[in-house]
Design a protein around this motif. Structure first.
Motif, PDB file in Angstrom:
ATOM      1  N   ALA A 115       7.379   0.180  -2.979  1.00 55.17           N
ATOM      2  CA  ALA A 115       6.275  -0.364  -2.181  1.00 55.17           C
ATOM      3  C   ALA A 115       6.479  -0.090  -0.695  1.00 55.17           C
ATOM      4  O   ALA A 115       5.526   0.232   0.021  1.00 55.17           O
ATOM      5  CB  ALA A 115       6.142  -1.865  -2.436  1.00 55.17           C
ATOM      6  N   ASP A 156       5.790   3.604  -0.101  1.00 55.53           N
ATOM      7  CA  ASP A 156       4.346   3.835  -0.224  1.00 55.53           C
ATOM      8  C   ASP A 156       3.601   3.368   1.019  1.00 55.53           C
ATOM      9  O   ASP A 156       2.695   4.045   1.509  1.00 55.53           O
ATOM     10  CB  ASP A 156       3.792   3.105  -1.452  1.00 55.53           C
ATOM     11  N   CYS A 157       3.988   2.202   1.533  1.00 53.70           N
ATOM     12  CA  CYS A 157       3.340   1.652   2.721  1.00 53.70           C
ATOM     13  C   CYS A 157       3.506   2.606   3.897  1.00 53.70           C
ATOM     14  O   CYS A 157       2.537   2.950   4.589  1.00 53.70           O
ATOM     15  CB  CYS A 157       3.931   0.281   3.035  1.00 53.70           C
ATOM     16  N   GLN A 210       1.633   6.089   3.303  1.00 54.99           N
ATOM     17  CA  GLN A 210       0.193   6.008   3.511  1.00 54.99           C
ATOM     18  C   GLN A 210      -0.142   5.818   4.987  1.00 54.99           C
ATOM     19  O   GLN A 210      -1.119   6.376   5.487  1.00 54.99           O
ATOM     20  CB  GLN A 210      -0.390   4.864   2.678  1.00 54.99           C
ATOM     21  N   ASP A 224      -7.190   3.549  -3.162  1.00 60.49           N
ATOM     22  CA  ASP A 224      -5.770   3.879  -3.166  1.00 60.49           C
ATOM     23  C   ASP A 224      -5.111   3.438  -1.868  1.00 60.49           C
ATOM     24  O   ASP A 224      -4.024   2.846  -1.883  1.00 60.49           O
ATOM     25  CB  ASP A 224      -5.602   5.390  -3.366  1.00 60.49           C
ATOM     26  N   GLN A 243      -4.811  -0.350  -1.790  1.00 55.69           N
ATOM     27  CA  GLN A 243      -3.782  -0.893  -2.675  1.00 55.69           C
ATOM     28  C   GLN A 243      -2.375  -0.603  -2.175  1.00 55.69           C
ATOM     29  O   GLN A 243      -1.481  -1.446  -2.287  1.00 55.69           O
ATOM     30  CB  GLN A 243      -3.965  -0.316  -4.084  1.00 55.69           C
ATOM     31  N   ARG A 244      -2.158   0.569  -1.614  1.00 51.74           N
ATOM     32  CA  ARG A 244      -0.809   0.988  -1.238  1.00 51.74           C
ATOM     33  C   ARG A 244      -0.454   0.659   0.206  1.00 51.74           C
ATOM     34  O   ARG A 244       0.718   0.623   0.564  1.00 51.74           O
ATOM     35  CB  ARG A 244      -0.652   2.492  -1.485  1.00 51.74           C
ATOM     36  N   ASP A 261       3.170  12.925  -0.188  1.00 50.28           N
ATOM     37  CA  ASP A 261       3.668  12.397  -1.469  1.00 50.28           C
ATOM     38  C   ASP A 261       5.022  12.999  -1.813  1.00 50.28           C
ATOM     39  O   ASP A 261       5.919  12.300  -2.316  1.00 50.28           O
ATOM     40  CB  ASP A 261       2.664  12.689  -2.586  1.00 50.28           C
TER      41      ASP A 261
END
Length: 727
Positions: free
Chosen positions: A273, A276-277, A280, A301, A304-305, A549
């Motif tokens: 998490a 991902d934070c 993004q 997306d 959420q991320r 990614d």
């Protein structure tokens, strides 16, 4: 100004005859209370000269090195500024370097020339306000808003504030022995001292209208009256120059906010998490910078991320809001009260005008600009904008060139209906197009000797995007004959990059079909033709997502750490992204080690047990006043006999400053000591040390026939100066 401003409380000037002695930046942020029976620590123990960790500052990276690694600091000061300018786009205003003179500022160096010579030897403050050239290679120095230099010729020293990209913070550094025939030495400054004024751990500057600087007419007139050229520096200017420094310091202070949200806000429950934070946030920040306007972060997306977890973390960590610090100190007019035809001050009066009342003192606590609550996606978008400021325009150009070399996706086309009006006298054609109620294009097409040369889009409105203006049109086939029924133009920004919609798509071309631009221009009428047109949009940013990614996956696998922990590091993020886009980014050369800490003075490094009546001064004052410096005065430097003599010399002013702690802030003519920003200032008011220090100072004053009550009845500037013996 502070290093970054006429208010910056910079480093201290060393005592005459003690050129190698350390200086300190800004007044004092004193240490936490020490135990009452502690021995007097060495200077090295008292002073926070910790090495920047990790990595060098931008100033360290700017300097060339001797074979043994010793940094070479160009001298004189204009030579150093030329080294800085070599990293910048010379087409920027002022060459990307804003320079002001501050003869009567608030720096601790302000007394280095003596107040009567303040206008002969003013303090010079320079801030980098410009970008590097757009085609700068990967790994270039990004100095904009990140490097600030202050020079006082009489102090023979430089004060430097520069960003450390690896540590994600500003470093405070000093350059000693900055004079002809000497070898300048770069050392870390006492960071704790610096933060007494630089309460945001970043540059500070005054509010408009910057009346301490050479932009002020009264100051400029007195500077001009000396007949000096001030090392040939461009000091004659308007308020645009200090305004540029003000904007730079504001941007510099925003970096810390972005870093805190990156490091702490995105520190979530799991490694996945957290990564991902940050991934993004990075992707959206780059997209926003590339788009050049408001980025769209409304996808499920991204929500959420990034949006949802970051807002939840924000509310948990900072329920009262994230404090946004204020980098500005009040504007100060050194000659306030002598305007309106009254003669300028005499040299003797300059001593009084150099004094800093508490209302203008950088040591005074500054309330925050705001408490940033972190309530919705708009706050996340604001964070993304701050994060995007980590990257230079040249960084973005590197990404755009890498994207342009990749296979391009199929273009999306938007059809328009246009009115084409040919203006014979002006040798142009005006185009007015629409594609529904939310799409509008207005452009001018220029002809050169009956040939279509180029054009400009005056306004382009796309659904969900901001209006674009001043977009250049270039005919796809140069010098095309203005005949036939189809023309194609490419679009570009003024700096040559792609024009983008808010979706991130590049608007690559404008196609015109139908109508006749041909014929003799002299025979043209103002008649209007109806033509069809089309815009071509390409989602060329699409490969950026997979590249981010891939970086996230490398961090999860332990193969990279740019998204794992620590600050957002510009090249640590940019280099793997460029490689992911197919660029061969060379590894950076080994970074030069930062300057070592200043060695402790051997005479002070002895461990001496001080008498009980001196212990309170040790506990409360040693971090700022134990060095062999004139500003702030090193009254705790030396053996017991010298310290007692110093206290007697300084007793009047010390007693005055201590008494300020008893007055409400609005009633204080001078800032109290310890300064309000000191970590222990509040506890000091309740400490027995305050009474003990007052008692000793009172005895010293009584011995000289000047009791404390008499001292407090006089203006501070009339009290005996706190000057230490040299050597």
């Amino acid at each position: 100004m502070n290093l970054c401003s006429s208010l910056h409380r910079p480093l201290l000037a060393p005592l005459s005859g003690a050129r190698s002695g350390p200086l300190c930046l800004l007044p004092v942020l004193l240490v936490a209370l020490l135990g009452s029976t502690l021995a007097a620590p060495s200077v090295a123990a008292d002073v926070d000269r910790s090495l920047p960790q990790p990595g060098p500052s931008l100033f360290d990276r700017l300097l060339e090195r001797e074979a043994d690694g010793t940094p070479q600091v160009p001298f004189p000061f204009p030579a150093l500024l030329q080294r800085v300018r070599a990293q910048l786009d010379g087409e920027a205003p002022n060459g990307g370097l804003a320079i002001v003179l501050i003869p009567l500022g608030r720096s601790l160096q302000r007394h280095a020339a003596g107040d009567v010579d303040a206008f002969r030897f003013p303090r010079v403050v320079a801030a980098v306000t410009g970008e590097p050239v757009t085609n700068a290679p990967a790994g270039h120095l990004y100095l904009k808003d990140r490097l600030y230099l202050a020079h006082h010729e009489r102090a023979e020293a430089l004060e430097v504030i520069s960003y450390n990209e690896d540590a994600g913070r500003f470093e405070f550094q000093l350059v000693f022995d900055y004079r002809a025939g000497a070898t300048p030495r770069v050392v870390p400054a006492n960071r704790t001292l610096c933060l007494a004024c630089h309460q945001n751990a970043a540059p500070i500057f005054s509010r408009p209208s910057w009346d301490e600087t050479s932009a002020s007419p009264p100051v400029a007139a007195r500077l001009a009256a000396t007949g000096l050229d001030y090392q040939g520096l461009p000091w004659r200017h308007g308020v645009d120059v200090p305004e540029a420094i003000d904007a730079a310091t504001a941007a510099a202070n925003r970096l810390a906010v972005a870093q805190r949200l990156w490091q702490e806000g995105c520190a979530l429950a799991t490694a996945q998490a957290s990564i991902d934070c940050r991934a993004q946030a990075l992707l959206q920040a780059l997209r926003q910078r590339l788009v050049g306007g408001a980025a769209t972060i409304a996808s499920a997306d991204v929500s959420q991320r990034l949006v949802e977890p970051l807002l939840a973390s924000w509310q948990a960590r900072w329920p009262d809001g994230l404090v946004i610090p204020d980098p500005q100190v009040p504007n100060r007019q050194p000659f306030a009260g002598i305007e309106g035809g009254i003669a300028p001050p005499t040299d003797a009066e300059l001593v009084r005008y150099a004094d800093i009342p508490t209302a203008f003192d950088p040591l005074a606590l500054r309330p925050p600009l705001e408490h940033w609550r972190g309530r919705d996606a708009g706050d996340v978008a604001r964070f993304i904008r701050l994060l995007g400021e980590l990257f230079s325009r040249a960084d973005l150009a590197l990404i755009e060139r890498a994207l342009a070399r990749m296979p391009q996706p199929r273009a999306r086309k938007i059809d328009l209906t246009c009115t084409l009006r040919r203006i014979a006298s002006a040798m142009r054609a005006d185009l007015d197009c629409a594609g529904g109620p939310e799409l509008r294009l207005q452009a001018r097409i220029r002809l050169d000797d009956k040939r279509i040369a180029d054009g400009i889009v005056d306004r382009l409105e796309l659904p969900g995007s901001r209006a674009l203006t001043g977009v250049a049109l270039a005919i796809s086939a140069p010098h095309a004959e203005p005949s036939g029924s189809s023309l194609r133009f490419t679009l570009a920004t003024r700096r040559g990059g792609p024009v983008r919609a808010s979706t991130g798509e590049a608007i690559t071309a404008l196609r015109l079909d139908g109508g006749e631009l041909g014929g003799d221009a002299a025979a043209w009428s103002n008649a209007a033709d109806t033509v069809t047109a089309g815009l071509e949009l390409v989602d060329d940013l699409q490969p950026l997502g997979p590249a981010v990614d891939a970086l996230a996956q490398a961090n999860l696998a332990g193969q990279d750490d740019a998204l794992t922990a620590g600050p957002a590091r510009r090249m640590a993020l940019l280099a793997p992204l460029l490689r992911g886009l197919g660029d061969d980014v060379p590894a950076p050369p080994p970074a030069a080690a930062p300057a070592p800490p200043q060695p402790a003075d051997l005479a002070q490094s002895r461990t001496l047990h001080w008498p009980a009546d001196l212990q309170p001064f040790l506990r409360q004052c040693s971090q700022c006043h134990a060095e062999n410096t004139a500003f702030p005065p090193g009254f705790l430097h030396g053996d017991e006999a010298r310290v007692r003599a110093n206290l007697a010399t300084c007793a009047q002013r010390m007693r005055y400053r201590l008494e300020m702690n008893r007055l409400p802030p609005a009633a204080r003519p001078k800032t109290p000591m310890p300064p309000p920003a000191a970590a222990h200032a509040a506890a000091f008011l309740q400490s027995p040390d305050m009474a003990a220090m007052r008692d000793l100072l009172e005895r010293l004053l009584q011995a000289r026939g000047a009791p404390g009550e008499d001292v407090l009845a006089h203006p501070y500037t009339t009290l005996a100066p706190c000057r230490m013996p040299t050597g």
